[in-house]
Design an enzyme around this catalytic site. Structure first.
Site, PDB file in Angstrom:
ATOM      1  CD  GLU A 144      11.707 -27.415  52.739  1.00  0.00           C
ATOM      2  OE1 GLU A 144      11.743 -28.992  51.613  1.00  0.00           O
ATOM      3  OE2 GLU A 144      11.509 -27.400  53.523  1.00  0.00           O
ATOM      4  CG  HIS A 155      13.360 -30.092  48.273  1.00  0.00           C
ATOM      5  ND1 HIS A 155      12.484 -30.358  50.045  1.00  0.00           N
ATOM      6  CD2 HIS A 155      13.392 -31.105  47.483  1.00  0.00           C
ATOM      7  CE1 HIS A 155      11.405 -31.355  48.861  1.00  0.00           C
ATOM      8  NE2 HIS A 155      11.875 -31.507  47.859  1.00  0.00           N
ATOM      9  CG  ASN A 184       8.130 -33.509  50.935  1.00  0.00           C
ATOM     10  OD1 ASN A 184       7.453 -33.589  49.999  1.00  0.00           O
ATOM     11  ND2 ASN A 184       9.804 -33.788  50.226  1.00  0.00           N
ATOM     12  CB  SER A 214      12.230 -35.089  48.388  1.00  0.00           C
ATOM     13  OG  SER A 214      12.316 -36.439  47.962  1.00  0.00           O
TER      14      SER A 214
HETATM   15  N1  3HC Z   1       8.289 -27.955  33.157  1.00  0.00           N
HETATM   16  C1  3HC Z   1       8.009 -26.483  32.770  1.00  0.00           C
HETATM   17  N2  3HC Z   1       7.103 -25.651  32.643  1.00  0.00           N
HETATM   18  C2  3HC Z   1       5.987 -26.282  33.060  1.00  0.00           C
HETATM   19  C3  3HC Z   1       5.610 -27.021  33.830  1.00  0.00           C
HETATM   20  C4  3HC Z   1       7.040 -28.781  33.199  1.00  0.00           C
HETATM   21  N3  3HC Z   1       6.720 -29.480  33.737  1.00  0.00           N
HETATM   22  N4  3HC Z   1       4.232 -28.064  33.879  1.00  0.00           N
HETATM   23  C5  3HC Z   1       3.532 -26.559  33.200  1.00  0.00           C
HETATM   24  N5  3HC Z   1       4.413 -25.480  32.828  1.00  0.00           N
HETATM   25  C6  3HC Z   1       4.974 -24.142  32.698  1.00  0.00           C
HETATM   26  C7  3HC Z   1       4.350 -24.166  31.790  1.00  0.00           C
HETATM   27  O1  3HC Z   1       5.228 -22.189  31.114  1.00  0.00           O
HETATM   28  C8  3HC Z   1       2.905 -23.597  31.290  1.00  0.00           C
HETATM   29  O2  3HC Z   1       2.152 -22.792  30.179  1.00  0.00           O
HETATM   30  P1  3HC Z   1       2.051 -23.676  28.943  1.00  0.00           P
HETATM   31  O3  3HC Z   1       0.832 -24.381  28.725  1.00  0.00           O
HETATM   32  O4  3HC Z   1       2.289 -22.278  27.944  1.00  0.00           O
HETATM   33  O5  3HC Z   1       3.744 -24.296  28.538  1.00  0.00           O
HETATM   34  C9  3HC Z   1       2.592 -23.408  32.749  1.00  0.00           C
HETATM   35  O6  3HC Z   1       3.040 -23.688  33.801  1.00  0.00           O
HETATM   36  C10 3HC Z   1       1.275 -23.422  33.272  1.00  0.00           C
HETATM   37  O7  3HC Z   1       0.741 -25.145  33.394  1.00  0.00           O
HETATM   38  P2  3HC Z   1      -0.584 -25.614  32.526  1.00  0.00           P
HETATM   39  O8  3HC Z   1      -1.293 -24.895  31.840  1.00  0.00           O
HETATM   40  O9  3HC Z   1      -0.231 -26.970  31.213  1.00  0.00           O
HETATM   41  O10 3HC Z   1      -1.218 -25.960  33.802  1.00  0.00           O
HETATM   42  P3  3HC Z   1      -1.750 -25.563  35.422  1.00  0.00           P
HETATM   43  O11 3HC Z   1      -1.536 -24.053  35.147  1.00  0.00           O
HETATM   44  O12 3HC Z   1      -2.904 -26.523  35.464  1.00  0.00           O
HETATM   45  O13 3HC Z   1      -0.694 -25.761  35.625  1.00  0.00           O
HETATM   46  C11 3HC Z   1       1.335 -26.809  36.893  1.00  0.00           C
HETATM   47  C12 3HC Z   1       0.797 -26.310  35.578  1.00  0.00           C
HETATM   48  C13 3HC Z   1       2.588 -25.103  37.189  1.00  0.00           C
HETATM   49  C14 3HC Z   1       1.913 -28.086  38.030  1.00  0.00           C
HETATM   50  C15 3HC Z   1       0.361 -25.910  38.253  1.00  0.00           C
HETATM   51  O14 3HC Z   1      -1.049 -27.022  38.146  1.00  0.00           O
HETATM   52  C16 3HC Z   1       0.675 -26.790  39.952  1.00  0.00           C
HETATM   53  O15 3HC Z   1       1.609 -25.463  40.813  1.00  0.00           O
HETATM   54  N6  3HC Z   1       0.707 -26.963  40.352  1.00  0.00           N
HETATM   55  C17 3HC Z   1       1.324 -27.588  42.100  1.00  0.00           C
HETATM   56  C18 3HC Z   1       3.128 -27.890  41.756  1.00  0.00           C
HETATM   57  C19 3HC Z   1       3.084 -27.897  43.263  1.00  0.00           C
HETATM   58  O16 3HC Z   1       2.741 -28.178  43.775  1.00  0.00           O
HETATM   59  N7  3HC Z   1       4.632 -28.588  42.620  1.00  0.00           N
HETATM   60  C20 3HC Z   1       5.172 -29.095  44.195  1.00  0.00           C
HETATM   61  C21 3HC Z   1       4.930 -30.448  44.130  1.00  0.00           C
HETATM   62  S1  3HC Z   1       5.695 -31.356  45.167  1.00  0.00           S
HETATM   63  C22 3HC Z   1       8.077 -31.463  45.211  1.00  0.00           C
HETATM   64  O17 3HC Z   1       7.752 -30.989  44.435  1.00  0.00           O
HETATM   65  C23 3HC Z   1       8.674 -31.872  46.120  1.00  0.00           C
HETATM   66  C24 3HC Z   1       8.946 -32.993  45.963  1.00  0.00           C
HETATM   67  O18 3HC Z   1       9.790 -32.892  47.205  1.00  0.00           O
HETATM   68  C25 3HC Z   1       8.191 -34.337  46.148  1.00  0.00           C
END
Ligand code: 3HC
Length: 297
Positions: free
Chosen positions: A164, A152, A202, A123
């Site tokens: 990315e 990424h 990031n 990251s």
């Molecule tokens: N793995 C696989 N699928 C997942 C999952 C996981 N860990 N978490 C959620 N899902 C999927 C599932 O298919 C889920 O459906 P289901 O419950 O029927 O199985 C669907 O996403 C929706 O999940 P939820 O109903 O539990 O919850 P939300 O609708 O709130 O969605 C979320 C969860 C997808 C995590 C959403 O909140 C989101 O997009 N959040 C932002 C995530 C984000 O910004 N990520 C980037 C972080 S930065 C990064 O990674 C970079 C690093 O370098 C720091």
């Protein structure tokens, strides 16, 4: 045009497990390795559950899920990666650990014909620096710095569309094009970025998260309200403080340190409150408490 049939994933944690799942679903033979047997076992148990959930939801047919599971192989030694056309590393964010791994992989591939790509899901660590660890390795087929690249992915990998793609100083155009083509075949949207601290994602995201901690520390609003304001006002699925917990507060501090040091600018220093929570062991979802509390399900 990527010519890739077999994908190796090193690191069977949340990111590596997600990457392996996506690769197998996309039709690639996928080999997963982790130095910790417990991580491999967790990952092996997790894949059928996750794919089963997709079948339940109607997002995938049972035969497709079974075929994807059939393409996944879990191994306990890196030697099994000899047949891989690309290895995607998703281990701990530690330069030395990544150097050691890339040297091992490059030495192995130097003896095997092919144009294997070595990708890192880092990251924030410089791709050029990781690639440089392989520069002394020579052989008839060399996975040297030209074949090292950043891929990424974002958490949760199966859900998030972006990859990315980060080119190090020596990464070849061919490696970049093959990686972009692979990411597309995995159902992702690859977007190129250059090898500067934090890349694009990031560099932009972490200062926003850091600022949310300052807003909390200075009493501008309480954490839940900061998040609600940002969710409703900016149309993001998670507020910055919830997202920090999701990413891991220790990871956020680490990335801020990389930005502050790499860009040589104190405006990227981690907020003291964010640092203090990490010192207190409040790391977010993974420790059960960060900004918010996460009782065990
Ligand atoms: N793995 C696989 N699928 C997942 C999952 C996981 N860990 N978490 C959620 N899902 C999927 C599932 O298919 C889920 O459906 P289901 O419950 O029927 O199985 C669907 O996403 C929706 O999940 P939820 O109903 O539990 O919850 P939300 O609708 O709130 O969605 C979320 C969860 C997808 C995590 C959403 O909140 C989101 O997009 N959040 C932002 C995530 C984000 O910004 N990520 C980037 C972080 S930065 C990064 O990674 C970079 C690093 O370098 C720091």
């Amino acid at each position: 045009m990527h010519g890739i049939k077999t994908v190796g994933v090193v690191g069977a944690g949340q990111m590596g497990g997600g990457i392996a799942q996506v690769a197998a679903v996309a039709g690639f033979q996928t080999i997963v390795y982790d130095a910790y047997p417990a991580s491999i076992e967790r990952c092996k148990a997790d894949h059928p559950k996750r794919l089963g959930r997709l079948v339940e939801k109607g997002a995938m047919k049972k035969e497709e899920a079974d075929a994807a599971l059939g393409r996944l192989k879990y191994v306990s030694a890196l030697d099994a990666f000899g047949s891989c056309d690309i290895v995607i590393e998703a281990i701990v964010e530690d330069v030395k650990a990544k150097h050691d791994l890339f040297v091992k992989l490059a030495e192995m591939f130097a003896k095997i014909p092919g144009e294997q790509i070595l990708a890192t899901n880092t990251s924030s660590i410089s791709i050029t620096e990781i690639a440089a660890a392989t520069r002394h390795i020579k052989g008839p087929s060399v996975a040297a710095p030209e074949q090292v690249i950043g891929m990424h992915f974002f958490n949760p990998v199966p859900v998030m569309k972006l990859v990315e793609v980060i080119k190090g100083l020596a990464t070849s155009q061919r490696t970049t094009e093959r990686t972009i083509s692979l990411a597309t075949a995995m159902g992702k949207t690859p977007i190129p970025a250059n090898d500067r601290p934090g890349f694009v994602s990031n560099r932009v995201l972490m200062p926003m998260i850091n600022e949310a901690f300052y807003a909390w520390m200075e009493g501008v609003a309480e954490p839940a309200h900061i998040d609600e304001i940002m969710k409703l006002g900016c149309n993001v699925p998670m507020g910055p403080l919830r997202l920090a917990d999701f990413i891991g507060l220790d990871t956020c501090v680490h990335i801020m340190d990389v930005l502050a040091d790499g860009l040589n600018n104190d405006r990227y220093r981690a907020c003291p409150l964010l640092r203090q929570l990490v010192i207190a062991g409040r790391l977010g979802d993974k420790s059960g408490r960060g900004v918010f509390e996460y009782p065990k399900k």
